[in-house]
Each structure stands twice: as structure tokens, then as C-alpha cells.
Design an enzyme around this catalytic site. Structure first.
Site, PDB file in Angstrom:
ATOM      1  N   HIS A  67      -3.748  -3.091  -1.201  1.00 14.27           N
ATOM      2  CA  HIS A  67      -4.394  -2.995  -2.514  1.00 14.27           C
ATOM      3  C   HIS A  67      -3.530  -3.655  -3.570  1.00 14.27           C
ATOM      4  O   HIS A  67      -2.304  -3.498  -3.578  1.00 14.27           O
ATOM      5  CB  HIS A  67      -4.621  -1.526  -2.882  1.00 14.27           C
ATOM      6  CG  HIS A  67      -5.186  -1.342  -4.260  1.00 14.27           C
ATOM      7  ND1 HIS A  67      -6.478  -1.670  -4.594  1.00 14.27           N
ATOM      8  CD2 HIS A  67      -4.611  -0.890  -5.408  1.00 14.27           C
ATOM      9  CE1 HIS A  67      -6.690  -1.411  -5.876  1.00 14.27           C
ATOM     10  NE2 HIS A  67      -5.566  -0.946  -6.385  1.00 14.27           N
TER      11      HIS A  67
ATOM     12  N   THR B  77      -0.242  -0.907   3.521  1.00 13.56           N
ATOM     13  CA  THR B  77       0.305  -2.045   4.253  1.00 13.56           C
ATOM     14  C   THR B  77       0.588  -3.266   3.379  1.00 13.56           C
ATOM     15  O   THR B  77       1.310  -4.168   3.801  1.00 13.56           O
ATOM     16  CB  THR B  77      -0.643  -2.442   5.392  1.00 13.56           C
ATOM     17  OG1 THR B  77      -1.995  -2.389   4.910  1.00 13.56           O
ATOM     18  CG2 THR B  77      -0.516  -1.487   6.570  1.00 13.56           C
ATOM     19  N   GLU B  78       0.010  -3.299   2.171  1.00 16.02           N
ATOM     20  CA  GLU B  78       0.309  -4.377   1.229  1.00 16.02           C
ATOM     21  C   GLU B  78       0.080  -3.871  -0.182  1.00 16.02           C
ATOM     22  O   GLU B  78      -0.995  -3.378  -0.499  1.00 16.02           O
ATOM     23  CB  GLU B  78      -0.575  -5.610   1.459  1.00 16.02           C
ATOM     24  CG  GLU B  78      -0.328  -6.375   2.738  1.00 16.02           C
ATOM     25  CD  GLU B  78      -1.160  -7.655   2.805  1.00 16.02           C
ATOM     26  OE1 GLU B  78      -1.342  -8.313   1.756  1.00 16.02           O
ATOM     27  OE2 GLU B  78      -1.655  -7.979   3.898  1.00 16.02           O
ATOM     28  N   ASN B  79       1.097  -4.003  -1.029  1.00 13.91           N
ATOM     29  CA  ASN B  79       0.950  -3.702  -2.446  1.00 13.91           C
ATOM     30  C   ASN B  79       2.077  -4.390  -3.193  1.00 13.91           C
ATOM     31  O   ASN B  79       3.252  -4.187  -2.882  1.00 13.91           O
ATOM     32  CB  ASN B  79       0.982  -2.194  -2.715  1.00 13.91           C
ATOM     33  CG  ASN B  79       0.869  -1.852  -4.187  1.00 13.91           C
ATOM     34  OD1 ASN B  79       1.780  -1.294  -4.771  1.00 13.91           O
ATOM     35  ND2 ASN B  79      -0.252  -2.195  -4.800  1.00 13.91           N
TER      36      ASN B  79
END
Length: 568
Positions: free
Chosen positions: A344, A411-413
Site C-alpha cells: 500500500h 509487503t510494500e510501503n
């Protein structure tokens, strides 16, 4: 699709409506408020990157070409025609990067494996590249030696080019078995040490950018059909890989297999308008729900089936453009995730907008909505990435509500900056991290089952069609220097403090982290300012000196010829 800027006079109305909303506990609090507290014991902190964006060595040691190698070598596809042929040179500097991870004090590193580095043609029966296998074995072993847990993604967009040319990539169901063979080879080879597996990283972008708009490799513009077909095959591939692990490897290896889905949050522009509320729900369902719903509930979201089916009929098609899962496939796919990876970055305000069916098929017009942004939202880098921390909490609660409160790893920010000059004092990144991580903490207090956070990303790296123009890294990479020097930004120290404290203990401590980080980066900036001179001297040594030497020889030869002629 164009994102419009929300006019300022909307903002007070939205704030008043938001404070009045009583449907969910997590909307009652002021979205801008800060919560001081710590994360549960055992919470995992990490950083991530992907193979294509960092490794380089694009055609060395037996690696086959990927669709991104071919795509970036075509003029006009990437900003300034940048390529990731050398990228961060992480293929050769992986141990240096692991030292950076160790210094950062993270518990784990999320990396991806390059399918064509392991299987040059993508097909296991044709060729296995032992040097690729050795590279990832060495990487995993080095991580573990430094007490860093490897989280491994099997696919972060770098499809073997041979499979694109022979089968049309993710448009073809043949890739399901080829990917499953590749995954099983990885489980067999690395699974004794890797316990966290991700099948696909951000498959939304693979489908939409690769097969709908053509902005990403393989660059196909199959509007209204290509993305849906690619996603259909990716979902079935994920399920097959999960079942393979469950049947063959789980008992012996005791690992977990999940998927990483990236999604923005959609907030209704007017919370008193049911059309806007429905449009915002539709936005998230067409984004996150497109992949999560089949995996957790057995089929595509009803709203996707309804809207795409109706648009398809109005366009004179006998069948819906959204592929259909059979009853057997629904049962096979449902429940195939041991954890949900959530990526996100940003949020949009959403309002309803009707698009005529005669306008032609498109993923974007199928949704019947418009995206807006508030001009007050910070936007330090990428045009699409506005800092809106409160949207993160809402997205995590959405996942909890719709998918049975699954185990979640973020997992992604992260946030980017546009690179105009070297800037190591990245206070905007510290503010972004503070806000988003705090909203994640609030979500955990709401009961969301989040067990880990991945800051994106460890290094500045190749940013797909944006080339090297945008930087997400904790560490600045000097792409102009052949050694690709790494320099820590202020956010390195700030993130280390969050990890050490396992959250935000109190106002005084958190404020002190900020100022200490800025002090550190000021010192580092002074050191980096000397690098241009070093780089200049390297250039003189490598280019100017040989040229001058050659000119001296030529001049000497000319003078010798003139002298000999005079003697004659």
C-alpha cells in the site's frame, strides 16, 4: 486514467461527514491523530526490493532475457531510455547490501528471485542455470548467517522472454504449469531455509500495466480483455503452486505460501452520498478484491461480475469479458493462502462517474468511477503517490472484514522522491513512515492480524517505466558511478529507532529520533559532497588520461614523420 485534483472547497464537507460516520469503530477517531504505543511482541520488521530493479548482470552467468530486458531496450518505453542492465549491481554487491540490512537492524529481507536467472527459457526441462541457483543459495545463506530471515517472492514481474514470445505470456494458460515447475524447483532447492514464500508480487500491475495500458512489459494494449485474462491465469497459477507446496513440501519444510497484493484505498468523496460510497467500494474491489476475493472467497467480487457483464452485453458481446471460474476451480482456489501480503502506498477520493459502453471496453471505464486527490496531500515524488496515512488503516480493516481477518504481512510501503540533486536529509520519508506505521499500529489495535512490516525499499533502484528518475530507497545509490556507491539517508536512522523501540513509546522519544536522524544525514551529506570530485578524478583516470596518452603518441608520430622528411 487521469486523476483529478479535488477542489479545496470539498475538504470541510468531507471532514464533517467523516467525523459523523458511525458505521465502523475505526472511523470515529480523528484520522490525523497520532497514537503512542508499541507493537505486539514478536512483530517483524523488514525491508524489501526486487531482482530486476536491483541485480543488474542482465545477460551474465547464464541468465536468460526477461520481458523487461527486451522492453527497456526499445527506445521510448522508459524515461530517458534508462535500462536496468546494471541497475544497483546487487548481483555482485549482495554481501554489501546484506551488511546494510544488518546495520538497519531489520528482522527480515523481502527479495525476489529472477525466473530467467534460474530457468533461462522459463522451462525447467530445457535448462537449469546452476550459476543462478548458486547466486540465490549464497544470498540466502548470507542472510541467515547475519540473522536475517529471507522472505522470497517467486515473481516480481520479470517473465522469461521466451515464454512471452512462444505463448503470449500471461495470456496463455500454458504458463500455469511452467510456473509451477519453477516454483517446485525453488521449494526443492531453497525450501530447507526459506519459510516465507510469495507467489506473485503486485499481480494487479502485471495484468493492468502489462496487458491493458501497455505502460509496462510486455507492453500489450489489449484494452478491456488482456488484463482480465492475465489475472485469471495468475490466480489459477497461484492456487496450483499453493497446492503443490501443501501436498509435497509443507510437512517437511514447515513453511508458508502467500501472495502480495498492492492496493490503494478508495474513500467516498461524499460520505452522505450512497453513489459515492458504492463507487469507493467498487474501486477497492476492482483493485484488491480482484485477486483477494477468489483466493479467500472462491470467486471474483460480485460487483466486478455485475459491471463487466453488463458493459459486455451493452457492447454486443455474447459473453462477459471477465473470465469465469468453474465450480471445481472455485473450490480449488478458495483458501490457497497461508498469509495475505498487502502492499500500500496511497489513497484516492472516489466519486461515481458513468462511462458510456459505446466508448469501448476498458478496465477503467468498467468501474464507472472517478479518482480525485486533495491538493493539500503531500506529494514529494511520484505523481501518483500522495501521502495519506489514514487510508492505510481503512484498507487493513477492509481486508480484515472481507477476508476473515487473515494473517497479514505488509509487503510494500514507502515513498519516493524526484531526484534533482543528492538529498540525504529525507524528512518527508520519515514523516511518511511515521504516519503510515502509526496507522498500521491503530489497525492492529482494531484487531487486524498484522504480523510484519516491509519498508519499500532498501535501495534506490530502477523504477520500471520511470527509470532512475524516482527513488524509494533508504540508501541513495550513485548510478553515475560504476561502483554504484550507497549512502544512508536520514530515514535509515529513523527506521532503526522505530524497530528498536518496536513502535512509538512517547512524544519526547519520537521527536528526538527525528532531530538526531537529521543531524546524522547532515554529516553524511558533507562526505557525499566530496564524491563528485572522486567521480571526476575517476573519469580523468579512466577516460581523459588514456585519450591524452593516445594524442601524445599521435603527435610524436607526426613530428617524427616531419623530422624524417626534413632529413631526406
Amino acid at each position: 486514467m487521469k486523476t483529478n485534483v479535488l477542489r479545496v472547497w470539498y475538504v470541510p464537507v468531507l471532514v464533517l461527514c467523516l467525523n459523523a460516520a458511525e458505521d465502523f469503530q475505526w472511523t470515529k477517531n480523528n484520522p490525523g491523530s497520532f497514537y503512542y504505543g508499541t507493537f505486539p511482541a514478536g512483530f517483524l520488521w523488514g525491508a524489501g526490493s526486487s531482482a530486476y530493479q536491483t541485480e543488474g548482470a542482465w545477460e551474465e552467468d547464464g541468465k536468460g532475457p526477461s520481458i523487461w530486458d527486451v522492453f527497456t531496450h526499445k527506445k521510448g518505453k522508459v524515461y530517458k531510455n534508462d535500462t536496468a542492465d546494471s541497475a544497483c549491481e546487487s548481483y555482485y554487491r549482495v554481501k554489501d547490501d546484506i551488511q546494510l540490512l544488518k546495520d538497519l537492524k531489520v528482522h527480515y529481507y523481502l527479495l525476489s528471485m529472477s525466473w530467467p536467472r534460474i530457468l533461462p527459457t522459463g522451462i525447467k526441462t530445457e535448462e537449469v542455470n546452476e550459476m543462478g541457483i548458486q547466486f540465490y543459495n549464497d544470498t540466502i545463506n548470507s542472510l541467515l548467517e547475519n540473522n536475517i530471515i529471507p522472505f522470497v517472492s517467486l515473481y516480481h514481474w520479470d517473465l522469461p522472454q521466451a515464454l512471452q514470445e512462444k505463448y503470449g505470456g500471461w495470456q496463455n494458460a500454458s504458463l500455469i504449469n511452467y510456473f509451477n515447475d519453477y516454483a517446485n524447483l525453488c521449494f526443492e532447492t531453497f525450501g530447507d531455509r526459506v519459510k516465507y514464500w510469495i507467489t506473485f508480487s503486485n499481480p494487479w500491475a502485471v495484468a493492468e500495466e502489462g496487458y491493458e495500458t501497455g505502460k509496462h512489459a510486455p507492453g500489450l494494449k489489449l484494452s478491456g480483455t488482456g488484463a482480465y485474462k492475465a489475472a485469471h491465469h495468475i490466480i489459477k497459477t497461484h492456487a496450483k503452486v499453493w497446492h503443490s507446496y501443501d501436498k509435497t513440501w509443507r510437512r517437511e519444510q514447515q513453511g508458508m505460501v502467500g501472495i502480495s497484493l498492492t492496493s490503494a484505498w478508495g474513500e467516498p468523496m461524499d460520505l452522505s452520498n450512497q453513489d459515492d460510497i458504492d463507487a469507493a467500494e467498487r474501486y477497492v474491489q476492482f483493485y484488491l478484491g480482484w485477486f483477494a476475493n477468489p483466493i479467500y472467497r472462491g470467486d471474483y467480487p460480485e460487483v466486478m461480475k455485475e459491471y463487466i457483464g453488463r458493459k459486455s452485453a451493452q457492447q454486443g458481446l455474447g459473453l462477459t469479458r471477465l473470465p469465469i471460474f468453474s465450480a471445481q476451480e472455485k473450490s480449488y482456489i478458495k483458501g490457497t493462502s497461508d498469509f495475505l501480503g498487502i502492499g500500500h502506498f496511497t489513497t484516492r477520493y472516489i466519486t461515481r462517474k458513468n462511462y458510456p459502453s459505446l466508448q469501448g471496453p476498458s478496465y477503467y471505464t468498467d468501474r464507472d468511477l472517478q479518482e480525485l486527490v486533495d491538493p493539500k496531500w503531500p506529494n514529494p515524488g511520484s505523481k501518483w503517490l500522495y501521502s495519506v496515512p489514514w487510508g492505510f488503516r481503512r484498507l487493513l480493516n477492509f481486508a480484515k472484514t472481507h477476508y476473515g481477518n487473515p494473517l497479514i504481512y505488509v509487503t510494500e510501503n514507502g515513498v519516493s522522491e524526484k531526484i534533482y540533486c543528492i538529498q540525504l536529509c529525507d524528512e518527508w520519508r520519515m514523516e511518511y513512515l511515521k504516519g503510515y506505521i502509526n496507522e498500521m499500529l491503530k489497525a492492529i489495535n482494531d484487531g487486524v492480524n498484522v504480523n510484519g512490516y516491509t519498508a519499500w525499499s532498501l535501495l534506490d533502484k530502477f523504477e520500471w517505466n520511470k527509470g532512475f528518475s524516482e527513488r524509494f530507497g533508504f540508501y541513495h545509490v550513485d548510478f553515475q558511478n560504476k561502483n554504484k556507491h550507497r549512502h544512508p539517508k536520514a530515514s535509515v536512522q529513523y527506521y532503526k529507532k522505530i524497530i528498536s523501540a518496536n513502535g512509538f513509546p512517547n512524544l519526547r522519544q519520537v521527536e528526538s529520533w527525528y532531530y538526531k536522524a537529521l543531524e546524522t544525514c547532515s554529516t553524511t551529506n558533507q562526505l557525499v559532497s566530496e564524491d563528485p570530485l572522486t567521480t571526476h578524478m575517476e573519469m580523468v583516470t579512466e577516460i581523459v588520461v588514456p585519450i591524452a596518452f593516445t594524442l601524445c603518441i599521435l603527435i610524436s608520430a607526426v613530428l617524427l614523420v616531419i623530422l624524417l622528411r626534413k632529413c631526406n
